[in-house]
Design a protein around this motif. Sequence first.
Motif, PDB file in Angstrom:
ATOM      1  N   HIS A 204      13.529  45.242  41.952  1.00  0.00           N
ATOM      2  CA  HIS A 204      12.749  44.287  41.161  1.00  0.00           C
ATOM      3  C   HIS A 204      13.405  42.908  41.222  1.00  0.00           C
ATOM      4  O   HIS A 204      14.626  42.788  41.335  1.00  0.00           O
ATOM      5  CB  HIS A 204      12.574  44.756  39.718  1.00  0.00           C
ATOM      6  N   PHE A 205      12.589  41.872  41.173  1.00  0.00           N
ATOM      7  CA  PHE A 205      13.093  40.513  41.337  1.00  0.00           C
ATOM      8  C   PHE A 205      12.144  39.515  40.691  1.00  0.00           C
ATOM      9  O   PHE A 205      11.004  39.843  40.338  1.00  0.00           O
ATOM     10  CB  PHE A 205      13.270  40.165  42.826  1.00  0.00           C
ATOM     11  N   LYS A 206      12.627  38.301  40.575  1.00  0.00           N
ATOM     12  CA  LYS A 206      11.825  37.182  40.102  1.00  0.00           C
ATOM     13  C   LYS A 206      11.999  36.037  41.087  1.00  0.00           C
ATOM     14  O   LYS A 206      13.118  35.571  41.306  1.00  0.00           O
ATOM     15  CB  LYS A 206      12.279  36.748  38.709  1.00  0.00           C
ATOM     16  N   PRO A 207      10.923  35.583  41.709  1.00  0.00           N
ATOM     17  CA  PRO A 207      11.056  34.492  42.672  1.00  0.00           C
ATOM     18  C   PRO A 207      11.654  33.232  42.033  1.00  0.00           C
ATOM     19  O   PRO A 207      11.548  33.014  40.827  1.00  0.00           O
ATOM     20  CB  PRO A 207       9.609  34.246  43.126  1.00  0.00           C
TER      21      PRO A 207
ATOM     22  N   ILE B  27      16.314  44.319  29.076  1.00  0.00           N
ATOM     23  CA  ILE B  27      17.112  44.129  30.290  1.00  0.00           C
ATOM     24  C   ILE B  27      16.245  43.683  31.460  1.00  0.00           C
ATOM     25  O   ILE B  27      16.632  42.815  32.252  1.00  0.00           O
ATOM     26  CB  ILE B  27      17.890  45.415  30.632  1.00  0.00           C
ATOM     27  N   LYS B  28      15.070  44.270  31.583  1.00  0.00           N
ATOM     28  CA  LYS B  28      14.238  43.955  32.749  1.00  0.00           C
ATOM     29  C   LYS B  28      13.774  42.511  32.769  1.00  0.00           C
ATOM     30  O   LYS B  28      13.328  42.014  33.808  1.00  0.00           O
ATOM     31  CB  LYS B  28      13.024  44.891  32.790  1.00  0.00           C
ATOM     32  N   PHE B  29      13.897  41.812  31.633  1.00  0.00           N
ATOM     33  CA  PHE B  29      13.532  40.391  31.591  1.00  0.00           C
ATOM     34  C   PHE B  29      14.756  39.478  31.630  1.00  0.00           C
ATOM     35  O   PHE B  29      14.628  38.296  31.941  1.00  0.00           O
ATOM     36  CB  PHE B  29      12.750  40.079  30.306  1.00  0.00           C
TER      37      PHE B  29
ATOM     38  N   LEU C 234      23.329  51.416  35.131  1.00  0.00           N
ATOM     39  CA  LEU C 234      24.211  50.309  34.752  1.00  0.00           C
ATOM     40  C   LEU C 234      25.513  50.804  34.104  1.00  0.00           C
ATOM     41  O   LEU C 234      25.828  51.986  34.109  1.00  0.00           O
ATOM     42  CB  LEU C 234      23.491  49.342  33.801  1.00  0.00           C
ATOM     43  N   GLY C 235      26.259  49.864  33.579  1.00  0.00           N
ATOM     44  CA  GLY C 235      27.405  50.191  32.757  1.00  0.00           C
ATOM     45  C   GLY C 235      26.986  50.242  31.304  1.00  0.00           C
ATOM     46  O   GLY C 235      25.956  49.693  30.922  1.00  0.00           O
ATOM     47  N   GLN C 236      27.772  50.910  30.503  1.00  0.00           N
ATOM     48  CA  GLN C 236      27.449  51.014  29.082  1.00  0.00           C
ATOM     49  C   GLN C 236      28.756  51.089  28.296  1.00  0.00           C
ATOM     50  O   GLN C 236      29.419  52.122  28.282  1.00  0.00           O
ATOM     51  CB  GLN C 236      26.578  52.241  28.819  1.00  0.00           C
TER      52      GLN C 236
ATOM     53  N   ASN D 120      23.918  42.189  32.341  1.00  0.00           N
ATOM     54  CA  ASN D 120      22.749  42.839  31.735  1.00  0.00           C
ATOM     55  C   ASN D 120      22.714  42.595  30.234  1.00  0.00           C
ATOM     56  O   ASN D 120      23.455  43.212  29.468  1.00  0.00           O
ATOM     57  CB  ASN D 120      22.767  44.338  32.048  1.00  0.00           C
ATOM     58  N   ILE D 121      21.863  41.689  29.828  1.00  0.00           N
ATOM     59  CA  ILE D 121      21.809  41.241  28.435  1.00  0.00           C
ATOM     60  C   ILE D 121      20.964  42.207  27.618  1.00  0.00           C
ATOM     61  O   ILE D 121      19.760  42.360  27.854  1.00  0.00           O
ATOM     62  CB  ILE D 121      21.233  39.811  28.348  1.00  0.00           C
ATOM     63  N   ARG D 122      21.601  42.861  26.654  1.00  0.00           N
ATOM     64  CA  ARG D 122      20.900  43.795  25.766  1.00  0.00           C
ATOM     65  C   ARG D 122      20.494  43.088  24.484  1.00  0.00           C
ATOM     66  O   ARG D 122      21.201  42.207  24.002  1.00  0.00           O
ATOM     67  CB  ARG D 122      21.798  44.973  25.407  1.00  0.00           C
TER      68      ARG D 122
END
Length: 363
Positions: free
Chosen positions: A69-72, A125-127, A303-305, A105-107
């Motif tokens: 997944h990506f964001k141009p 996270i996905k955003f 991910l890490g946790q 990864n910002i929670r």
Amino acid sequence: MEKILKPTVNVVHTLGSDTMRALVFKDVGKLVLEQRPIPKVKNPDDVLLKIRNVGICGSDVKIMEGKHHFKPDTVLGHEFVGEVIEIGSHVHYIKVGDRVSVDNNIRCGFCSFCRMGMSSQCVEIKFNALGVMRDGGYAEYCLVPEKQCFTLPDEIDDVLGSQVETLATVVNGMNTLQMNPYDYVMVIGFGPIGYLFAQFAKNIACKVAVTEIDPFRISVAKQCGLEVWNPREVDVVQKITDFTYGRKADIVVEATGNDLATALKCVTPGGKVLPFGMDSSITTSVVPNEITRWATKILGLYLGQNTMVPSIRIFQEKRLNMEPFFTKVISLEEGLQAFNDLGLDTETLQHKPKSAMKIVMKM
């Protein structure tokens, strides 16, 4: 009337320009070096970093291929170290001048996953993943929330510090696997992730073997003193059977994202399979009865946790052999060529032989 406090900014460096160099992912197959505005501290918890080093991750390569997944129009780079040069008014723990590694990864901290100890599944996270959906470390500066910053001790240099987040994902995998000193371990794929799992297995397990198809990475595995098999040349199922005196592996880590079927054939009854690699273009078939009959444990994680601090401790105490891990340190301007070194022809987006394990860019 209650007094309203305006956010303040603490500054240690005077920026000589309003723009910075950045490698920007425009769309699939297109990575461009641009001048971009230097991000400004706006939110009370903002931390502005002057990037020192940033690693090129296999997931960055997959973003270039369109298999992640990506964001141009995003600055890539999620494995990075920086020096804090500005902070917002509510930043209390991180100080100007600190050298920090970043958990990209910002929670949110508020969704049910975050509040039930599964923050890797946070709905935000996905955003909000830095270097994937928000601008990351392929630039001279990056803006991050304070809670994502982890100060580094002097024993960890900027090159090694760029890999704290990478190691944190693997430490999460190790926490899940609960590897024992009597385990036979097999790692499928000897890229950077496979390398780290294999190093842990060398320290902990009874015996470890890896598989790899790329000649350069096979040579690195041999340099590390590992048993390594090329699945294009040998039957790895038979190899792991012979290697373990007929038992097969107690633990199989699938670190490529494309060979779960082989992992299931190589694990012993009652053993554990960790599908760790990611490739959204891959599908596979399994026979559910085989999972049930042989009591196979398939362990999913992401991910890490809560593993950044443990990873810093591991690097600080030099618990892993990281000498063969780093192939070279390059400039930002050489970043596009590095994707070719990591096995992706940037003109055709076809795979090619690799000439690197881990490449780090120095700003």
